[in-house]
Motif scaffolding. Structure first.
Motif, PDB file in Angstrom:
ATOM      1  N   SER A  70      -1.688  -0.346  -3.492  1.00  0.00           N
ATOM      2  CA  SER A  70      -0.246  -0.530  -3.720  1.00  0.00           C
ATOM      3  C   SER A  70       0.527   0.747  -3.403  1.00  0.00           C
ATOM      4  CB  SER A  70       0.003  -0.894  -5.184  1.00  0.00           C
ATOM      5  OG  SER A  70      -0.565   0.096  -6.024  1.00  0.00           O
ATOM      6  N   THR A  83      -2.193   3.037  -5.602  1.00  0.00           N
ATOM      7  CA  THR A  83      -3.646   2.856  -5.588  1.00  0.00           C
ATOM      8  C   THR A  83      -4.350   3.913  -6.440  1.00  0.00           C
ATOM      9  OG1 THR A  83      -3.246   2.279  -3.261  1.00  0.00           O
ATOM     10  CG2 THR A  83      -5.540   2.450  -3.952  1.00  0.00           C
ATOM     11  N   LYS A  84      -3.702   5.057  -6.627  1.00  0.00           N
ATOM     12  CA  LYS A  84      -4.363   6.195  -7.282  1.00  0.00           C
ATOM     13  C   LYS A  84      -4.075   6.189  -8.785  1.00  0.00           C
ATOM     14  CE  LYS A  84      -5.353   6.899  -2.981  1.00  0.00           C
ATOM     15  NZ  LYS A  84      -4.604   7.778  -2.103  1.00  0.00           N
ATOM     16  N   TYR A 108      -1.649  14.275   3.407  1.00  0.00           N
ATOM     17  CA  TYR A 108      -2.652  13.217   3.447  1.00  0.00           C
ATOM     18  C   TYR A 108      -2.836  12.803   4.898  1.00  0.00           C
ATOM     19  CZ  TYR A 108      -4.785   8.671   2.584  1.00  0.00           C
ATOM     20  OH  TYR A 108      -5.613   7.585   2.580  1.00  0.00           O
ATOM     21  N   SER A 153       0.862  -1.190   0.000  1.00  0.00           N
ATOM     22  CA  SER A 153       0.000   0.000   0.000  1.00  0.00           C
ATOM     23  C   SER A 153       0.892   1.232   0.000  1.00  0.00           C
ATOM     24  CB  SER A 153      -0.908   0.029   1.239  1.00  0.00           C
ATOM     25  OG  SER A 153      -0.138   0.238   2.398  1.00  0.00           O
ATOM     26  N   THR A 166       2.113  11.339  -5.444  1.00  0.00           N
ATOM     27  CA  THR A 166       0.861  10.655  -5.803  1.00  0.00           C
ATOM     28  C   THR A 166      -0.066  11.540  -6.630  1.00  0.00           C
ATOM     29  OG1 THR A 166       0.949   9.339  -3.776  1.00  0.00           O
ATOM     30  CG2 THR A 166      -1.199   9.525  -4.841  1.00  0.00           C
ATOM     31  N   PHE A 167      -0.284  12.787  -6.182  1.00  0.00           N
ATOM     32  CA  PHE A 167      -1.245  13.673  -6.860  1.00  0.00           C
ATOM     33  C   PHE A 167      -0.747  14.073  -8.243  1.00  0.00           C
ATOM     34  CE2 PHE A 167      -4.728  15.759  -4.227  1.00  0.00           C
ATOM     35  CZ  PHE A 167      -4.873  14.657  -3.401  1.00  0.00           C
ATOM     36  N   SER A 189       1.270   6.493  -3.642  1.00  0.00           N
ATOM     37  CA  SER A 189       0.201   5.535  -3.463  1.00  0.00           C
ATOM     38  C   SER A 189      -0.137   5.071  -4.871  1.00  0.00           C
ATOM     39  CB  SER A 189      -1.014   6.195  -2.799  1.00  0.00           C
ATOM     40  OG  SER A 189      -2.103   5.299  -2.889  1.00  0.00           O
ATOM     41  N   LEU A 226       0.777   3.529   2.228  1.00  0.00           N
ATOM     42  CA  LEU A 226       1.240   3.748   3.598  1.00  0.00           C
ATOM     43  C   LEU A 226       2.393   2.808   3.969  1.00  0.00           C
ATOM     44  CD1 LEU A 226      -1.935   4.653   5.699  1.00  0.00           C
ATOM     45  CD2 LEU A 226      -0.297   6.135   4.523  1.00  0.00           C
ATOM     46  N   GLU A 281       4.659  17.130   0.171  1.00  0.00           N
ATOM     47  CA  GLU A 281       3.524  16.660  -0.614  1.00  0.00           C
ATOM     48  C   GLU A 281       3.027  17.870  -1.407  1.00  0.00           C
ATOM     49  OE1 GLU A 281       0.752  14.090   1.832  1.00  0.00           O
ATOM     50  OE2 GLU A 281      -0.694  15.030   0.490  1.00  0.00           O
ATOM     51  N   LEU A 301      -8.950   8.679  -5.380  1.00  0.00           N
ATOM     52  CA  LEU A 301      -8.742   9.572  -6.517  1.00  0.00           C
ATOM     53  C   LEU A 301      -7.883   8.859  -7.554  1.00  0.00           C
ATOM     54  CD1 LEU A 301      -5.526  11.122  -6.180  1.00  0.00           C
ATOM     55  CD2 LEU A 301      -6.693  11.403  -4.014  1.00  0.00           C
ATOM     56  N   THR A 327      -1.010   9.815   6.276  1.00  0.00           N
ATOM     57  CA  THR A 327       0.428  10.036   6.404  1.00  0.00           C
ATOM     58  C   THR A 327       0.733  10.810   7.689  1.00  0.00           C
ATOM     59  OG1 THR A 327       0.509  10.188   3.993  1.00  0.00           O
ATOM     60  CG2 THR A 327       2.446  10.911   5.186  1.00  0.00           C
TER      61      THR A 327
HETATM   62  C1  LIG Z   1      -3.971   7.595  -0.828  1.00  0.00           C
HETATM   63  C2  LIG Z   1      -2.753   8.357  -0.460  1.00  0.00           C
HETATM   64  C3  LIG Z   1      -1.790   7.795   0.395  1.00  0.00           C
HETATM   65  C4  LIG Z   1      -1.968   6.439   1.048  1.00  0.00           C
HETATM   66  O1  LIG Z   1      -1.902   5.397   0.117  1.00  0.00           O
HETATM   67  P1  LIG Z   1      -2.648   3.979   0.326  1.00  0.00           P
HETATM   68  O2  LIG Z   1      -2.368   3.286  -0.955  1.00  0.00           O
HETATM   69  O3  LIG Z   1      -4.094   4.280   0.562  1.00  0.00           O
HETATM   70  O4  LIG Z   1      -2.013   3.321   1.501  1.00  0.00           O
HETATM   71  C5  LIG Z   1      -0.652   8.541   0.667  1.00  0.00           C
HETATM   72  N1  LIG Z   1      -0.465   9.768   0.139  1.00  0.00           N
HETATM   73  C6  LIG Z   1      -1.376  10.338  -0.683  1.00  0.00           C
HETATM   74  C7  LIG Z   1      -1.118  11.699  -1.225  1.00  0.00           C
HETATM   75  C8  LIG Z   1      -2.540   9.661  -1.014  1.00  0.00           C
HETATM   76  O5  LIG Z   1      -3.445  10.238  -1.811  1.00  0.00           O
END
Ligand SMILES: *Cc1c(COP(=O)(O)O)cnc(C)c1O
Length: 377
Positions: A210, A199-200, A103, A78, A177-178, A197, A80, A146, A331, A106
């Motif tokens: 992830s 995941t985004k 976040y 993930s 991430t963003f 992340s 995190l 960030e 997102l 975080t």
């Molecule tokens: C979602 C997010 C995280 C955490 O990631 P996970 O994959 O949910 O553990 C960390 N930083 C930012 C900026 C995020 O948007």
């Protein structure tokens, strides 16, 4: 593959080639947890046990390292978990300087980890480079950035903040991430580590949890973090690695379309009578616009926030009436999402009560605008 190749080319071809045994173009998914040794006990193919590394993880890590311009990347279960690997670098008695605006998951990690480890933690306003300079003056081991911030979409000046952090002898971690490497490359500004992340946007389809940690150029640091990855065991499994690597083939296509959509939606909302304020660095009136234009050459990202006139009830009402936008957290995916942030962040949330965060997907911007127009009526 060299860094000179264009982004779409890297997204398709980095760390990817037809399977040598079958010629299959789609990479096979290797579920094996253990790998055969030669008669002399050696591991000539480089794989031993899947916690230490797998072919699908190598393909993903190689690809993300190439996209960010780093010397190596590590995939975690993930975002995190990737953050925790970076925070492991902070020893007892050392200091972490981190942004007020990060976040919220975080921020919880910062507080819990620093406390348990006996490390110092100093929160600063990262939108003010002088405030960061003052905060790191007392020394720091890690400085965490960030940008743009979540959910207020403020912009941190990478060049100035990283310069102050390095003067203080700190390692700089940037959560990209963003922005994604499509919009912003923190290593070009000297960041030492990038976290994602996955995941985004990297995953992009709301179906893979992830995280990725990327190292700019320090081989010893990469080795230390790789040892931590294997020891902590919070690795990303083969199928998740495969899904993510497959999704990254369209990363630049998706993100560029999403940024264009976000700019169109932000322009529409900024001119709407039922809207108090739009927070999006792509708008010329945004206070971080000039810095963002300089450090985000690929686009301003595809997340924006909107403060709805009439307070919390009006904002919640707008989210209740959207049809294309789905009310959900997270997102970066192909479908657009809308979320009332304050209610998910909990009672101490500093987020304005009338704020909605929008993640723009790849739908036609005109359809998204029509949906918001009816919801705002
Ligand atoms: C979602 C997010 C995280 C955490 O990631 P996970 O994959 O949910 O553990 C960390 N930083 C930012 C900026 C995020 O948007």
């Amino acid at each position: 593959m060299t860094q000179q190749a264009g982004l779409n080319t890297l997204c398709v071809h980095s760390a990817r080639s037809p399977d040598p045994t079958t010629g299959a173009l789609a990479a096979p998914i290797h579920l094996a947890t253990t790998f055969q040794r030669d008669a002399d006990g050696a591991y000539p193919r480089g794989y031993r046990y899947s916690r230490e590394g797998t072919p699908n993880r190598d393909a993903l890590e190689g690809c993300v390292a190439a996209l960010e311009g780093g010397c190596g990347a590590l995939a975690f279960a993930s975002g995190l978990a990737a953050n925790m690997a970076a925070l492991e670098l902070l020893e007892a008695g050392e200091r972490l300087v981190a942004p007020h605006e990060a976040y919220y998951g975080t921020k919880k990690q910062f507080t819990a980890h620093a406390q348990r480890r006996g490390a110092g933690l100093h929160f600063a306003d990262f939108c003010d480079p002088d405030a960061v300079r003052a905060a790191v003056a007392g020394g720091a081991r890690l400085v965490w950035i960030e940008t743009p911030t979540n959910p207020l979409l403020n912009v941190v000046d990478l060049r100035r903040v990283i310069a102050s952090a390095h003067e203080a002898g700190a390692l700089v971690v940037c959560d990209n991430t963003f922005a994604t490497p499509v919009c912003q490359r923190p290593f070009d500004f000297g960041a030492d580590l990038v976290v994602h992340s996955g995941t985004k946007y990297l995953g992009g389809h709301s179906d893979v949890l992830s995280g990725l940690l990327v190292v700019r150029n320090d081989g010893a640091l990469l080795k230390r973090l790789r040892d931590w990855q294997s020891m902590s065991g919070a690795v990303l499994g083969p199928f998740d690695c495969w899904l993510l690597r497959r999704s990254i083939a369209t990363l630049a296509l998706r993100v560029r379309a999403q940024c264009a959509g976000a700019l169109a939606v932000a322009g529409f909302l900024a001119a709407h009578a039922a809207v108090e304020r739009v927070l999006y660095p792509g708008l010329p009136q945004h206070r971080g616009h000039t810095v963002a234009a300089a450090q985000m050459p690929g686009g301003f990202g595809a997340v924006l926030s909107v403060c709805v006139a009439g307070g919390e009830a009006a904002a919640v009402g707008v989210a209740a009436r959207t049809r294309l936008f789905t009310r959900a957290t997270s997102l970066g995916s192909v479908e657009s999402l809308i979320e009332h942030r304050a209610s998910i962040e909990g009672p101490n949330s500093p987020t304005p009560r009338n704020l909605l965060r929008l993640s723009i997907g790849i739908e036609e911007p005109a359809d998204l605008i029509a949906d918001l127009a009816q919801a705002l009526q």
